[in-house]
Enzyme design. Sequence first.
Site, PDB file in Angstrom:
ATOM      1  N   ASP A  18       0.869  -1.169   0.000  1.00 28.03           N
ATOM      2  CA  ASP A  18       0.000   0.000   0.000  1.00 28.03           C
ATOM      3  C   ASP A  18       0.913   1.229   0.000  1.00 28.03           C
ATOM      4  O   ASP A  18       2.122   1.122   0.245  1.00 28.03           O
ATOM      5  CB  ASP A  18      -0.883  -0.033   1.248  1.00 28.03           C
ATOM      6  N   ASP A  20      -0.008   5.118   1.162  1.00 24.92           N
ATOM      7  CA  ASP A  20      -0.100   6.042   2.284  1.00 24.92           C
ATOM      8  C   ASP A  20      -0.301   5.275   3.588  1.00 24.92           C
ATOM      9  O   ASP A  20      -1.224   4.474   3.714  1.00 24.92           O
ATOM     10  CB  ASP A  20      -1.244   7.026   2.077  1.00 24.92           C
ATOM     11  N   ASP A 174      -1.718  -0.666   6.129  1.00 27.92           N
ATOM     12  CA  ASP A 174      -1.963  -0.018   7.422  1.00 27.92           C
ATOM     13  C   ASP A 174      -3.439   0.147   7.731  1.00 27.92           C
ATOM     14  O   ASP A 174      -3.819   0.232   8.896  1.00 27.92           O
ATOM     15  CB  ASP A 174      -1.299   1.360   7.453  1.00 27.92           C
TER      16      ASP A 174
END
Length: 241
Positions: A18, A20, A174
């Site tokens: 991923d 960000d 995240d």
Amino acid sequence: MSYTTPPFEVTFKGLLFDMDGTIIDSTAAVVKHWQTVGNEIGVDPEVILQTSHGRRSIDMLKVLSPEKANWEYVRHMEGLLPKLHGDDAVEIPGARALLDALIAASARWTIVTSGTVPLVTGWLDRLQLPHPPHLVTAESVAVGKPDPACYVLGREKLGFSGADDSADILVLEDSPAGIQSGKAAGCKVLGLVTSHTVEQVLAAEPDWIVRDLQSVTMVRGGDGGVTLQISDALAPAVNEK
């Protein structure tokens, strides 16, 4: 719960990152960005921020401001973000070292993100981070995270077209939506506690949980596979591959 597990090794055919919250932290920039956009479309920015992380802007706009839910608008406004708020983004600790090691070993990796091409390339250029050979972005799929389509496509971008390969691919994420997306695609998932609480990350049920990428080191790698050492993982989540 504590980040105290001894180091252990796991091996994968490829890695899907991923963006960000995993490679960069642009939280401060995104807050400013959505304040501007929220005022522009007449929606309380706080309402947007509560549910925006890990999701495509176009999916948010379909609900909040349908007339703005088109790629021309989304790509334009996301492309401005690194230009206007570039000083507000930083690297996630350990991200650059891990990417550099993967590249040096000619390992298979790519980025799978809910951001558009202008946003992702803008951030990579601004922070002088490496570009992967391929990208999976918001424009690449019809449905965003937590749908598994983006990670299925990411696996294919690495050259693995069969579902049987999924368990040999590691997703690094995240957000709960992203973790759920990776799991639904059949991949193993490493959850980072960089943007959500540990309880939120745990609830999404990744295979392992760490604070950030300082806990992940490549010990062997190449086109045939990557062996990672994971240290200081969250004890209750460890369940070695």
